[in-house]
Design a protein around this motif. Structure first.
Motif, mmCIF file in Angstrom:
data_model
loop_
_atom_site.group_PDB
_atom_site.id
_atom_site.type_symbol
_atom_site.label_atom_id
_atom_site.label_comp_id
_atom_site.label_asym_id
_atom_site.label_seq_id
_atom_site.Cartn_x
_atom_site.Cartn_y
_atom_site.Cartn_z
ATOM 1 N N PRO A 18 0.807 -1.226 0.000
ATOM 2 C CA PRO A 18 0.000 0.000 0.000
ATOM 3 C C PRO A 18 0.837 1.273 0.000
ATOM 4 O O PRO A 18 0.328 2.345 -0.305
ATOM 5 C CB PRO A 18 -0.816 -0.117 1.290
ATOM 6 C CG PRO A 18 0.012 -0.964 2.189
ATOM 7 C CD PRO A 18 0.775 -1.902 1.300
ATOM 8 N N PHE A 63 -1.264 6.752 -3.141
ATOM 9 C CA PHE A 63 -2.444 5.974 -3.512
ATOM 10 C C PHE A 63 -2.010 4.995 -4.577
ATOM 11 O O PHE A 63 -1.454 5.366 -5.602
ATOM 12 C CB PHE A 63 -3.554 6.878 -4.052
ATOM 13 C CG PHE A 63 -4.754 6.071 -4.492
ATOM 14 C CD1 PHE A 63 -5.603 5.505 -3.535
ATOM 15 C CD2 PHE A 63 -5.009 5.844 -5.840
ATOM 16 C CE1 PHE A 63 -6.688 4.741 -3.928
ATOM 17 C CE2 PHE A 63 -6.096 5.080 -6.233
ATOM 18 C CZ PHE A 63 -6.934 4.524 -5.272
ATOM 19 N N ARG A 64 -2.165 3.719 -4.274
ATOM 20 C CA ARG A 64 -1.735 2.702 -5.219
ATOM 21 C C ARG A 64 -2.947 1.877 -5.625
ATOM 22 O O ARG A 64 -3.429 1.059 -4.852
ATOM 23 C CB ARG A 64 -0.645 1.829 -4.595
ATOM 24 C CG ARG A 64 0.611 2.637 -4.260
ATOM 25 C CD ARG A 64 1.662 1.796 -3.588
ATOM 26 N NE ARG A 64 1.963 0.599 -4.351
ATOM 27 C CZ ARG A 64 2.780 0.554 -5.402
ATOM 28 N NH1 ARG A 64 3.397 1.659 -5.791
ATOM 29 N NH2 ARG A 64 2.998 -0.569 -6.035
ATOM 30 N N TRP A 65 -3.399 2.138 -6.807
ATOM 31 C CA TRP A 65 -4.682 1.557 -7.220
ATOM 32 C C TRP A 65 -4.629 0.046 -7.308
ATOM 33 O O TRP A 65 -5.636 -0.631 -7.249
ATOM 34 C CB TRP A 65 -5.159 2.168 -8.535
ATOM 35 C CG TRP A 65 -4.269 1.867 -9.709
ATOM 36 C CD1 TRP A 65 -3.213 2.603 -10.118
ATOM 37 C CD2 TRP A 65 -4.366 0.759 -10.587
ATOM 38 N NE1 TRP A 65 -2.616 2.029 -11.197
ATOM 39 C CE2 TRP A 65 -3.315 0.882 -11.515
ATOM 40 C CE3 TRP A 65 -5.239 -0.327 -10.705
ATOM 41 C CZ2 TRP A 65 -3.101 -0.040 -12.531
ATOM 42 C CZ3 TRP A 65 -5.018 -1.254 -11.723
ATOM 43 C CH2 TRP A 65 -3.954 -1.104 -12.621
ATOM 44 N N GLN A 66 -3.416 -0.525 -7.445
ATOM 45 C CA GLN A 66 -3.339 -1.979 -7.541
ATOM 46 C C GLN A 66 -3.375 -2.661 -6.182
ATOM 47 O O GLN A 66 -3.513 -3.866 -6.085
ATOM 48 C CB GLN A 66 -2.039 -2.387 -8.244
ATOM 49 C CG GLN A 66 -2.107 -2.220 -9.739
ATOM 50 C CD GLN A 66 -0.856 -2.773 -10.386
ATOM 51 O OE1 GLN A 66 0.247 -2.456 -9.962
ATOM 52 N NE2 GLN A 66 -1.032 -3.602 -11.391
ATOM 53 N N PRO A 83 -5.200 -3.399 -2.887
ATOM 54 C CA PRO A 83 -6.492 -3.302 -2.204
ATOM 55 C C PRO A 83 -6.371 -2.577 -0.870
ATOM 56 O O PRO A 83 -7.284 -1.889 -0.442
ATOM 57 C CB PRO A 83 -6.890 -4.759 -1.990
ATOM 58 C CG PRO A 83 -6.146 -5.526 -3.023
ATOM 59 C CD PRO A 83 -4.868 -4.782 -3.252
ATOM 60 N N SER A 136 -4.330 -0.146 -0.121
ATOM 61 C CA SER A 136 -4.247 1.288 -0.338
ATOM 62 C C SER A 136 -5.638 1.855 -0.622
ATOM 63 O O SER A 136 -6.063 2.836 -0.014
ATOM 64 C CB SER A 136 -3.306 1.582 -1.504
ATOM 65 O OG SER A 136 -3.184 2.954 -1.701
ATOM 66 N N ILE A 137 -6.347 1.193 -1.523
ATOM 67 C CA ILE A 137 -7.719 1.630 -1.826
ATOM 68 C C ILE A 137 -8.555 1.601 -0.550
ATOM 69 O O ILE A 137 -9.267 2.530 -0.204
ATOM 70 C CB ILE A 137 -8.359 0.694 -2.877
ATOM 71 C CG1 ILE A 137 -7.548 0.728 -4.168
ATOM 72 C CG2 ILE A 137 -9.809 1.075 -3.118
ATOM 73 C CD1 ILE A 137 -7.973 -0.323 -5.182
ATOM 74 N N TRP A 185 -8.074 4.397 2.113
ATOM 75 C CA TRP A 185 -8.773 5.634 1.734
ATOM 76 C C TRP A 185 -10.273 5.468 1.917
ATOM 77 O O TRP A 185 -10.954 6.339 2.441
ATOM 78 C CB TRP A 185 -8.461 5.988 0.274
ATOM 79 C CG TRP A 185 -7.101 6.593 0.108
ATOM 80 C CD1 TRP A 185 -5.993 5.981 -0.396
ATOM 81 C CD2 TRP A 185 -6.705 7.911 0.465
ATOM 82 N NE1 TRP A 185 -4.932 6.830 -0.389
ATOM 83 C CE2 TRP A 185 -5.340 8.042 0.137
ATOM 84 C CE3 TRP A 185 -7.375 9.018 1.024
ATOM 85 C CZ2 TRP A 185 -4.613 9.204 0.354
ATOM 86 C CZ3 TRP A 185 -6.659 10.176 1.234
ATOM 87 C CH2 TRP A 185 -5.299 10.267 0.899
ATOM 88 N N LEU A 186 -10.757 4.314 1.484
ATOM 89 C CA LEU A 186 -12.188 4.033 1.576
ATOM 90 C C LEU A 186 -12.646 4.111 3.024
ATOM 91 O O LEU A 186 -13.681 4.701 3.346
ATOM 92 C CB LEU A 186 -12.415 2.618 1.020
ATOM 93 C CG LEU A 186 -13.805 2.249 0.552
ATOM 94 C CD1 LEU A 186 -14.253 3.195 -0.555
ATOM 95 C CD2 LEU A 186 -13.809 0.813 0.051
ATOM 96 N N SER A 242 -18.992 -0.835 -0.627
ATOM 97 C CA SER A 242 -17.571 -0.937 -0.944
ATOM 98 C C SER A 242 -16.779 -1.443 0.248
ATOM 99 O O SER A 242 -15.914 -2.308 0.122
ATOM 100 C CB SER A 242 -17.013 0.412 -1.364
ATOM 101 O OG SER A 242 -17.655 0.833 -2.534
ATOM 102 N N TYR A 301 -14.815 -4.613 0.288
ATOM 103 C CA TYR A 301 -13.368 -4.423 0.386
ATOM 104 C C TYR A 301 -12.718 -5.416 1.349
ATOM 105 O O TYR A 301 -11.658 -5.978 1.076
ATOM 106 C CB TYR A 301 -13.061 -2.986 0.808
ATOM 107 C CG TYR A 301 -11.774 -2.860 1.552
ATOM 108 C CD1 TYR A 301 -10.563 -3.115 0.911
ATOM 109 C CD2 TYR A 301 -11.751 -2.555 2.916
ATOM 110 C CE1 TYR A 301 -9.375 -3.044 1.612
ATOM 111 C CE2 TYR A 301 -10.563 -2.486 3.603
ATOM 112 C CZ TYR A 301 -9.377 -2.732 2.959
ATOM 113 O OH TYR A 301 -8.212 -2.679 3.633
#
Lengths: 184, 720, 106, 326
Positions: free
Chosen positions: A76, D80-83, D85, D87-88, D91-92, D157, D161
């Motif tokens: 991350p 933020f690393r979209w690949q 999960p 990282s996503i 933020w979520l 989400s 998630y």
């Protein structure tokens, strides 16, 4: 202008020559200050048969420095990254110790360092490689199981071994593109 | 001419290159930490003496790397060699001299200055000399580059009782091959096509260059490896054929092979005619030893023995029955070794590529010091009388202990021990403890608080090999080398090298004249005659002078005189007959364990050879404890499962140990690793952890060489 | 104490096998051999290189029985008579047909 | 590896995150469904809103606590690393938590807000400008619906998630299927529903109404049924999949987690509460009368659903890590 071909480091292992002597493991610990209880490399032992028809084989393993490293993908913070020459590393200062990469590695090559609380792994001894030496495990190996080199250098022993000998990678179905080649 | 023979190793240029490359690397990170790469020195963790390049960061040893300049170590460093750093930085190592204050073994010590320790020990030694004569002192040691100083101190003191380690090691091999060929040859595993190994577990007890050559040979060149061992070892796993031979019957297998080869006329007649003595007697001698007979003894099918004998003879001269380094197991070990030597001789593999090759040496100088008077008394073990053929200089350990315990022919009351842990390296710990009890004085020189040190009266802490400079050592072989051990870091504690410890004692014993030199003078004298210019400088820079080309056949000429009585290779040995032994190896069946008992067999692992290595953290985490291997057949009968606690007993002692039920051992044998069950709390990883084989092993020795026979112990097992 | 030493000595004489040369000192013999003989008898020296292995026990004994070294008397040439005896002991004990099993290290 | 590196802290976090998502989802649903311009199930909605922020906050705290370097958690929010999960997800979680807080605020009465203000020490309170204090009295009820609408996708989400976090790991064949994400989502919603059943039953001030129970029961029955429809295909699919997945399934089909999975999750966590709830619902289904409300049965069913949700995460976290390609 021709682009200078980049290096792609990889390792060839002749498991049949492995005698499970643990020299690679101890050399790695010394070279990289790996704490007790965790390991950057290991020797998988497989046993079969019943007395007196017994079989036993050894497969040394460590980070496969994959082409598509899943550990790097799930990190991350971007602490896990891959160098241009293929070596997968961890920036210890950026690692928050979430251990996601440990779980995401299909080869179980990573560990949580109980002293620094960050994630550790085989670096192919990049600090040695960068000054023109071999990784500690390769250099120390008594039976010379390991051959380290540049996949893109047709003159390297590694390249020639792969060109002339049958070989396989471990669990290619992981899709990671592992770069430890095992001679058959 | 000479120059071509000797490798100019790596060349200084490479080293300089590496140095500048690394300073660039480290310059970027921290210029405060000077980083030197590659101080050449020589490993001391086992007898192989591999060449090492020590990386030092600041004043701390960071890593030990193999030095490829030494052909004998084949550019490798094993797990033990890598772990040597942990001996230096072991928080529990011996840091200053200590004098016992409590009862022996109670563990109460006071730290002392060197002067106090020397005065104390010298006082005790003098008191013993006054009361019992200098022969009342015993000086025992294991080989090492500085052993010579310790040995010389004992001799100069006037004691004949210099007890070295070979009778716990390979005295029987050395004697058997010496008596046959006049020398102990090396086995050219790099070129051999057919190798038979009996128990010398070469892939777990690493010997350079044999282990590396064997794995290269079997895997790259497809050389055949036949392996006999009651245990399924790594070597067994890599062998083409593994036979869990009935323990004690190796000689029957060998004699049957000789029988088949002679019967089939596959022996090397021309060689036998030209170089050997006594083949005709052998022909008659082996007639009764048929493969069918051997099947009954060895439990190896006669057809297999015949096949192996034929394949072996067909592959000759690139075929060897490997002796290698291995301790002795049975009371007939010498004769079994003789049978091996004879088997090798009759296929004519002597001094041939892929066969047995007499060792070459590298010439070196010798420091001349004033010689002392020879000790007046004869040895307490009466080796000259009881084992006239064996090396009297080395002594015979187990018979010696018997004599000391009985006080015959005279009392021995003071014991100096260097680099040895007799409580673990000598079978029957109980007896060794008794021997210690009856000593008025025990002094130990070591780097760690071994069990023996724990029971000593005074402890002299020796500097670790990485902290001292040692004499140059010549390692004979097919690729002979001379190696040098130089100081890598200054001693980090108040320790001294053996020479200085000996000098301190010598001064107080009035023997200073015999030790009037420094290690530098000693090494310089040795280096002067090395076959390389500026020998001393070369050694400091490279650590090794070696011959890289093998030479074959130098002794295969009619004019060559073998160092035997007859000058020939002695298949039939008159000298043996004169000493009252069988001049040709006669097979006598070894006793087998009675029902309900098991034969205790020993062996090593690549991380564990010497008892002192098991507590090094990096090695210990590979094998944290030892357990008792037991075949599922008897285990099932006795209701034993892996992990159960067992009480294992012999006539010598009793231990508690956990069971490991495994197919990897014969049903009539049990096995345990060496180096556990320590009494010294300073060895905290092995203190009271596992069990010590030395407690169980009974006192038995080979009849000719006096070598301790390690597989003669039968144990009973009950669930604890 | 004297008695004990004497007993030890007696035992030594009885115990030693017939083929060992016992009268002189092996250790000193080696020293004097190197000092007296090796000064000439080395590779590239003024005389042919010699080691104990150069002769058999019988040959060494015979050499010393003659008492002569190229016509000169051995004793002042190689040292005192005791030293010559030591050299003889060393050479005989390590002759080419002497029983001298190899050892491990040391 | 094989030794789990994610342990109970992560199990708890996955459970708590899901619970919040469920609570918010049900509450938002109750807000969104309207009768005569007013939320159809205001008590459910309010309780959901009051509870939703806390489990996820606690869970996030546990997540940080589980880090090897907890004080470096902020590094999650400078990249933020979209690949990834995680990282996503991090933020979520932040956005979702903030939203649940706002939603909670909107569900508080003005007096409650003022009362909350009074909890502050006098020194602090006096510093707050009067204008701001005045603002507390605004009617925010309009925002409830808006926030509920905005929160739906976020809640879903977050629910998904927690499953994706595991499911995205191709190294663990036990996890590596989209069914895990769905199972985690519906289990999350179901635990939220069950929690609200419990809360409503214990709310003595405003006793639970029949309609409310019917709503919650209906929801829960649907969710549990969906979970069944996910779990069973998960097992069948897995058995028909590649060797690695088959091996991984051995963990629950004759392995260390068999008992926990079948008895505690499928049995006690899904089947028993489903049967109880169906039984209570029977009169309605058969058209023979009203929903039967037995506090004891309802409590049992809801409690078991929550337990099941927890066990599901426990089994997946541990069995998943024990699975691999060898």
């Amino acid at each position: 202008m021709a682009k200078k071909p980049t290096k792609r480091y990889a390792m060839v292992l002749d498991s049949r020559k492995c005698i499970d002597c643990k020299a690679c493991i101890v050399a790695c610990k010394a070279e990289n200050d790996v704490p007790l209880g965790v390991f950057r490399n290991r020797i998988n032992v497989e046993k079969a048969g019943d007395y007196p028809k017994l079989r036993m084989s050894f497969d040394p393993e460590q980070c496969h420095h994959c082409e598509n490293p899943s550990c790097v993908r799930v990190c991350p913070t971007g602490a896990s990254y891959q160098r241009e020459d293929g070596i997968v590393l961890v920036k210890y200062d950026d690692c928050i110790g979430c251990k996601y990469c440990i779980i995401a590695c299909p080869y179980d090559a990573r560990y949580h360092n109980p002293e620094t609380h960050t994630v550790g792994k085989c670096t192919f001894c990049s600090h040695r490689v960068d000054r023109g030496e071999l990784p500690a495990c390769v250099e120390t190996c008594p039976s010379k199981v390991r051959v380290f080199g540049d996949l893109n250098d047709p003159k390297s022993e590694l390249h020639q071994l792969l060109a002339s000998r049958r070989h396989q990678v471990m669990n290619p179905q992981t899709g990671n593109g592992p770069q430890l080649y095992y001679l058959l | 001419m000479q120059r071509r023979l000797f490798m100019q190793i790596l060349g200084a240029g490479t080293l300089v290159g590496v140095n500048s490359a690394c300073s660039k690397w480290f310059g970027k990170r921290s210029s405060a930490v000077p980083y030197r790469l590659g101080i050449p020195t020589t490993c001391e963790l086992c007898p192989n003496k591999c060449s090492v390049l020590a990386d030092v960061k600041g004043d701390r040893i960071h890593k030990l790397n193999p030095n490829p300049a030494n052909p004998k170590s084949r550019g490798m460093l094993c797990a033990r060699g890598n772990a040597a750093i942990q001996q230096v930085y072991d928080p529990d190592r011996l840091k200053q001299p200590m004098i016992r204050v409590g009862a022996r073994g109670e563990g109460k010590w006071r730290t002392a200055t060197w002067e106090e320790a020397w005065d104390f020990a010298a006082g005790k030694l003098k008191a013993t000399r006054d009361k019992y004569g200098p022969e009342g002192t015993l000086w025992s040691s294991t080989e090492g580059f500085q052993e010579v100083f310790f040995k010389n101190l004992g001799l100069a003191f006037g004691s004949p009782n210099i007890q070295r380690h070979p009778s716990l090691c390979l005295a029987s091999v050395n004697l058997a091959y010496s008596m046959t060929f006049g020398t102990v040859p090396s086995f050219d595993l790099q070129k051999a096509d057919y190798i038979i190994m009996a128990g010398a577990n070469r892939f777990e007890s690493i010997i350079t260059p044999d282990t590396m050559d064997l794995i290269g040979g079997t895997m790259n060149r497809k050389a055949k490896l036949v392996y006999l061992d009651p245990r399924f070892t790594v070597t067994a796993a890599k062998a083409d054929d593994w036979f869990p031979i009935r323990p004690g019957s190796d000689m029957a297998f060998i004699l049957a092979m000789i029988h088949v080869i002679i019967r089939d006329g596959k022996h090397d007649k021309a060689f036998l005619d030209a170089f050997t003595l006594g083949f005709d007697q052998l022909v008659e001698h082996v007639k009764p030893y048929t493969p069918e007979w051997a099947e009954g003894e060895t439990e190896i099918p006669a057809a297999e023995i015949t096949r192996i004998a034929r394949e072996f003879a067909d592959a000759a001269p690139r075929a060897v029955f490997y002796a290698g380094r291995r301790s002795s197991w049975y009371q007939n070990d010498f004769q079994m070794r003789r049978a091996q030597a004879i088997l090798n001789a009759i296929v004519g593999n002597w001094d041939r590529e892929g066969g047995m090759v007499p060792n070459r040496k590298i010439a070196k100088g010798e420091f001349m010091f004033l010689p002392w008077d020879d000790p007046k008394a004869s040895r307490v073990d009466e080796v000259e009388k009881d084992f006239p053929l064996t090396s009297a200089k080395d002594g015979v350990y187990l018979p010696l202990r018997e004599h000391v315990l009985k006080g015959q022919p005279y009392p021995v009351k003071a014991w100096m021990v260097y680099k040895q842990d007799p409580l673990h390296s000598v079978p029957d710990q109980g007896k060794t403890l008794k021997m210690m009890e009856q000593m008025d004085f025990i002094g130990v020189i070591d780097i760690a608080m071994s069990d023996t040190a724990w029971y000593a009266d005074v402890i002299f802490p020796e500097s670790h090999y990485l902290e001292r400079t040692d004499p140059i050592e010549v390692m004979p072989g097919i690729w002979p080398a001379a190696v040098y051990r130089q100081q890598v870091v200054k001693p980090i504690h108040d320790t001294k090298p053996c020479l200085e410890i000996a000098q301190g004692l010598a001064k107080r014993l009035g023997l200073s004249d015999y030790f009037d030199y420094t290690i530098e003078q000693w090494v310089e004298a040795e280096a002067k005659e090395l076959p390389i210019p500026n020998g001393f400088e070369h050694m400091k820079k490279h650590g090794v002078v070696a011959s890289v080309d093998a030479k074959y056949g130098t002794t295969r000429n009619e004019a060559h005189r073998f160092i035997t009585k007859s000058g020939k290779i002695e298949i039939f040995s008159e000298r043996l007959a004169e000493a009252g032994h069988d001049p040709l190896p006669v097979y006598t069946p070894q006793p087998q364990p009675p029902s309900g008992k098991f034969r205790l067999v020993l062996g090593r692992k690549a991380t564990i050879t010497h008892a002192g290595l098991t507590h090094l953290p990096w090695l210990n985490e590979q094998v944290p404890t030892n357990d008792l291997w037991l075949n599922p057949l008897p285990a099932g009968r006795m209701g034993i499962r892996t992990g159960d606690w067992l009480e294992v007993a012999s006539t010598s002692g009793k231990v508690k140990i956990q069971a490991r039920v495994t197919d990897e051992i014969r049903p009539d044998c049990v096995f345990m690793l060496h180096g556990f069950g320590k009494k010294s709390p300073w060895l905290k990883r092995t203190f009271n952890n596992g069990a010590a084989d030395a407690v169980l092993l009974e006192t038995a020795w080979d009849k000719v060489s006096g070598n301790a026979a390690m597989h003669e112990t039968f144990v009973s097992i009950v669930k604890a | 104490m004297r008695m004990r030493t004497f007993a030890g000595l007696a035992l030594l004489l009885v115990a030693l096998p017939a083929f060992a040369e016992t009268k002189g000192s092996d250790t000193k013999g080696k020293f004097y051999f190197k000092k007296s003989c090796k000064s000439c008898h080395v590779d590239g020296g003024t005389a042919k290189a010699i080691t104990p292995l150069s002769k058999t026990q019988g040959q060494w004994k015979k050499f010393f029985e003659t008492g002569k070294h190229k016509g000169e008397a051995l004793s002042p040439k190689l040292g005192t008579p005791e030293q010559v005896l030591d050299i003889k002991t060393f050479l005989v004990n390590h002759a080419s047909d002497s029983p001298q099993p190899e050892t491990c290290g040391g | 590896m094989r030794e789990p590196v994610w342990e109970y802290l992560i199990v708890n976090y996955l459970f708590l995150g899901g619970l919040s998502a469920g609570l918010f989802f049900v509450s938002a649903l109750a807000t969104w469904l309207q009768e005569e311009g007013r939320p159809a199930y205001p008590h459910i909605a309010r309780w959901g809103a009051l509870l939703a922020p806390w489990p996820v906050s606690l869970g996030s705290f546990l997540l940080i606590f589980d880090l090897g370097k907890p004080f470096r958690f902020w590094k999650l929010f400078i990249t933020f690393r979209w690949q990834s999960p995680m990282s996503i997800g991090s933020w979520l979680l932040v956005i979702f938590t903030l939203l649940t807080m706002a939603y909670l605020w909107a569900w508080l009465d003005p007096e409650e807000r003022t009362r909350l203000l009074n909890y502050l020490p006098a020194k602090v309170r006096q510093r707050i400008p009067a204008k701001a204090v005045k603002w507390l009295e605004h009617d925010l009820s309009f925002w409830r619906r808006e926030l509920a609408m905005a929160g739906f996708p976020l809640a879903v989400s977050v629910g998904i998630y927690t499953g994706v976090l595991l499911g995205a790991v191709q190294a663990r064949p036990f996890w590596n299927t989209n069914l895990v994400a769905q199972m985690f989502l519906f289990s999350a919603l179901s635990t939220g529903t069950a929690t609200l059943i419990l809360v409503r039953l214990f709310d003595k001030k405003r006793p639970v109404a029949l309609a409310e129970m019917r709503f919650l029961y209906t929801l829960d029955i649907c969710l549990i049924l969906i979970e069944f429809f996910i779990v069973l295909p998960y097992l069948i699919h897995g058995k028909l999949s590649v060797l690695a997945v088959q091996d991984a399934l051995a963990q629950v089909l004759g392995g260390p987690f068999t008992f926990t999975f079948w008895l505690l999750f499928l049995g006690c966590g899904l089947l028993v509460p489903l049967l109880i709830e169906l039984n209570e619902f029977k009169p309605v289904l058969l058209g023979r009368g009203q929903l039967h409300i037995s506090a004891r049965w309802a409590t049992t069913a809801a409690g078991l659903v929550i337990l099941g949700g927890y066990v599901l995460r426990y089994v997946f976290v541990f069995a998943g890590q024990a699975s691999g390609f060898r």
